[in-house]
Every structure is written in C-alpha cells, then in structure tokens.
Enzyme design. Structure first.
Site, short mmCIF file in Angstrom:
data_model
loop_
_atom_site.label_atom_id
_atom_site.label_comp_id
_atom_site.label_asym_id
_atom_site.label_seq_id
_atom_site.Cartn_x
_atom_site.Cartn_y
_atom_site.Cartn_z
N LYS A 284 0.69 -1.15 -0.17
CA LYS A 284 0.13 -0.06 0.24
C LYS A 284 0.88 1.37 -0.09
CE LYS A 284 -3.85 -2.19 2.57
NZ LYS A 284 -3.23 -3.21 2.90
N ASP B 123 3.24 7.56 -0.80
CA ASP B 123 3.84 8.58 -0.34
C ASP B 123 4.38 9.37 -1.60
OD1 ASP B 123 5.73 10.37 1.06
OD2 ASP B 123 5.86 8.64 2.51
#
Ligand code: 5BU
Length: 474
Positions: free
Chosen positions: A310, A313
């Site tokens: 997941k 950023d």
C-alpha cells in the site's frame, strides 16, 4: 457403415438428445441437452461413434502414441478405439487429488509422449483441458483432441488458444438440421437453440454495455481466457490464465509473522490459490532466502505473489520503498498496490522503478468508517485508465470498472464472521463475487486461523470460483 445422418437419428431415438430445460455444468440453462452416457446400452451406436472418432484422429497435426478419454462418457469410446486399433490407452483419475497417493494418470508412458484426447461433447472445452492438464502434469503432451459433438459455444477457439486442435464430427447446428429434416424437431425450436448458442458463447465476452454512450464496455460472460487476451500487462494476463488453469479465484492473505509459517502456508495452500498476498514487513525473520523460497513455491504451484505494501507517499520515496530497503519488493513481487491519494506521480515513479510488476490501485477499503468517497473512487478509476500499461486493477469492495482487462480484488471476506472488532468488516465469498463483481477474493484469517487451513482454503476456493462462474455481469 450407416451414414452420419442415421447416427444422429438413432442418438435421438435412444434419448441421447433431449429437449427441455437442462442445467449445464457451467450453470447455464440449455434448451437442448446431450446425454451420451446412454450409448453404452447400445453397443452398435457405441462402436459407430468410436469408428467416427478414430477416423477423425487421422486428421491430427502430430502423430500420437496413446489415447485418453475424458472421464467418464468417453472412457468406453476410447477403450473400443484402443482395442480395435491396438493403440495404448491412458486413464485419467478424476479423484486423484482427493486421495493424494493415487496417480493422476494410469498406464505406461514416457515423458514427451504425445497423447490424443477423446471426448463426447464439448461446450467450453474445459473438461478436455482439465484432462490435458493432468496429462501435462506427468510430462505427456497433447496437440489434438477429437470430439463427437462441438456445441458451437466456443470450445474450438478456447482450445486453439491453449495450443490444442479440436476435431469434431458434428456441430450442434449441423445436428439440428438433420433432426429438422427428419421431422424430429420444429424449426422454431431450433431457431431458439441457435439464439441460445449465439447468446451463450464462452469466448465472446465483450458487448456494448448499458452505458455505451460513454464508450465503456461491460463483460457479457466472465470468460477468463478472453480476458487474458485483453490483458494489457503481462502479470494480469498471467493471473487470468492461472485462474483458468487452476479454476480458482482465491488470493490467500498470508499474514503470518515468521518465514517458516509463511512458506508452510504457501506450500500447503498453493494448489488452491491464484495469488498469495504478503505483508513482508510483519515477518520477524525476513531475509532474501524467504523470497527465494517463496518464489520457488509460487513457481511450483503456479500462483503469483502480491506484496500488499500500500504505497502512499511522494514518488521519490515510494520508488525507494519499492526497490530498496531490506525487502527489495520489486525483485520478487508480481503485484503491488498503491493508494491513489498522492496523485498520479506515485504511479509514474513506481512504474519507472519497475514495470515488470503490475499495480493495483486502492479504490475502496473494507474497513468501517474509512474516508473513501464515491468521487475518490471515480478519480481512482480515471487514474487507472490513464496508466493501464501498469495499473492492472483495483482493491475494492465492488466492481468499479466494467473494462474486462482490469482485475478487482476484494478483501474483507469470511464465511462465518461479520467483523474482527478492529474495524475490519466481512462479507461472504458469494456476496463479494456474485453480487459485487469481485474477480478475486482475498481471504486471510478465515483460512490461516481455521482449524484445518487447507480444508478451509478448499471451501473458499470452491465458493469463490462457483460464484465467479455464476455471477451475473455487474
Ligand atoms: P483478513 O484476515 O481476511 O481480514 O485479512 C485481510 C487482508 O486484506 C489483510 O492483509 C489486510 O491488510 C488486507 N486489506 C483489507 O483487509 N482491507 C482493505 O481495505 C485493504 C486490504 Br486495501
């Protein structure tokens, strides 16, 4: 020998051809059904069918050393051909898997031998293909198959795609013509059957959807090999193929905390899954040998590896998280996932870091009170469409794209629990697959914490795949 027309009439007279409403193994209701099992009670017909199939076997592309009937109806047919023409026979055990020690294929063979597969009736060609897979598992090759009746619902093309030439004596329309000519069937009825055939092709899987105006398509059938052809990324193609070959849409979420447990789960549950999902950052003793071993098991049991990292950023950071650190995810994961939250930069940088993996975008979450809105999901879809050479689909709790090349993975699946008291919410396999349109169900603790994880995996795999086959398009 009597003509082919006579044979059709005799098949009709002995009740091998039936009109009414019959459920095929795929779940489809057909108005015309063939029950060739009855021909064992009519030895002359059995001999004649065998002779015709033997004649057809002369058309094959490669000389074969043995023949193998698809269990069960084609077994006596293959036996007759074998005995009459002195061709060695092989026998596929259907129950071999359940009893573990039994051989999948009985008879003598050498790796590299070529075998001809014999079948009575084909709809999609799946039974023929299952027999081919069993033969291949012991090193026996199949280049051709012969069949008495091709129901004209796509089997020839399906098998062609898998490198197998199918030779048929009759097609369904051809057989019906004979029956109409001899007053056995009404023309109006056969027109209805022809409509049924046209509308229930097992390979033509795309049709204009209700929302054709905005140019999207929806799947008519959920045909996996057709979807494999449409795949835009090597990894999604592979996933569709594995789902088809292993008849499973189960992804195991192997959320265990040491390598030994992870590898044990992969080895024991590997035969029943198409994808194994990891969270490598929860494995206490992780090192590169964990990955090497996992890759070997994935290869052995034919499943793909999905690291549920997941990413979420800025592009610069995610590319380092993807390729570096102690996990070096890009070196072993076939599938990764990312939150679209940071914007398209995240996809661009992950793709630049390693195009070999396919990426799933998280379009919806299974947790209670999550902040994802319909507008966010819609924007996720747009981002996926703009990057479909890398984005292979979604993590979602409903079908968010009708484009058949996108895969939908759904987490939050359990057969006997509504939630985990920590925010996770569960739906059953049939709810997520049949009603919400998931392609692949992600199951973690429903399997890993079960008393017998292998037995639990078999149940989830069975529920999930039968739901997939029965699903209406959503
Ligand atoms: P479970 O044991 O079946 O609840 O595990 C579900 C897995 O799916 C677990 O690894 C989660 O991290 C993952 N998951 C999820 O449950 N819900 C989501 O919305 C997403 C991932 Br995204």
């Amino acid at each position: 020998m009597a003509s082919n027309e006579d044979l059709v009439l005799r098949l009709y007279d002995v009740g091998a051809i039936k009109c009414g409403e019959f459920k095929l193994s795929s779940g489809l209701i057909t108005p015309l059904y063939f029950d060739l099992r009855v021909i064992i009670s009519y030895p002359e017909i059995l001999v004649e069918v065998s002779d015709l199939l033997y004649e057809a076997s002369k058309l094959v592309s490669k000389p074969f050393k043995s023949i193998c009937g698809v269990p069960y109806t084609a077994l006596p047919i293959a036996t007759l051909i074998s005995a009459k023409h002195k061709i060695p026979m092989l026998l596929r055990r259907r129950e071999a898997k359940e009893y573990g020690t039994k051989k999948a294929i009985e008879g003598h063979f050498e790796p590299g031998d070529i075998c001809l597969v014999i079948e009575d009736v084909v709809t999609s060609g799946l039974s023929v293909y299952e027999t081919i897979l069993s033969l291949q598992s012991v090193g026996v090759h199949v280049s051709d198959a012969v069949v008495l009746l091709e129901r004209s619902q796509g089997a020839t093309n399906n098998l062609k795609m898998l490198g197998v030439n199918l030779h048929s004596i009759f097609t369904l329309p051809g057989m019906m013509e004979v029956l109409v000519k001899h007053g056995k069937l009404e023309k109006a009825f056969t027109d209805r059957v022809l409509d049924f055939l046209i509308n229930n092709q097992t390979t033509i899987s795309i049709k204009q959807s209700a929302n054709v105006s905005n140019g999207t398509h929806c799947m008519k059938t959920r045909d996996l090999m057709e979807r494999a052809k449409l795949a835009k990324h090597e990894v999604s193609r592979k996933i569709f193929e594995v789902m088809y070959q292993k008849q499973t849409n189960l992804c195991l979420s192997a959320d265990v905390t040491n390598s030994k447990e992870l590898l044990h789960l992969a080895e024991s549950i590997g035969p029943y899954i198409c994808v194994l999902k990891t969270h490598v950052d929860i494995i206490e003793d992780f090192d590169q040998s964990t990955c090497r071993n996992l890759l070997n098991i994935a290869h052995k049991h034919n499943f793909v590896l999905f690291e549920d990292r997941k990413f979420a950023d800025i592009g610069h950071t995610v590319s380092k998280q993807f390729t570096g650190g102690m996990f070096r995810i890009s070196e072993w994961a076939d599938v990764i996932n990312a939150h679209p939250l940071p914007g398209p930069g995240i996809i661009k940088e992950l793709k630049n870091a390693n195009k070999r993996s396919g990426c799933l975008l998280i379009g919806e979450m299974s947790t209670n009170g999550n902040l994802i809105t319909p507008a966010y999901t819609k924007a996720t879809l747009k981002m996926a469409e703009e990057n479909d050479d890398f984005v292979i689909g979604f993590i979602s709790t409903s079908r968010i794209s009708h484009d058949p090349h996108f895969l939908h993975f759904t987490p939050g699946v359990s057969l006997d629990c509504k939630g985990d008291g920590k925010g996770q919410q569960y739906l059953t396999p049939s709810e997520v697959v049949s009603k919400r349109g998931a392609d692949i169900l992600i199951v973690g603790r429903g399997i890993t914490l079960a008393h017998d994880p292998v037995a639990a995996a078999k149940v989830y795999a069975q529920e999930g795949f039968s739901g997939y086959l029965a699903a209406v398009d959503v």
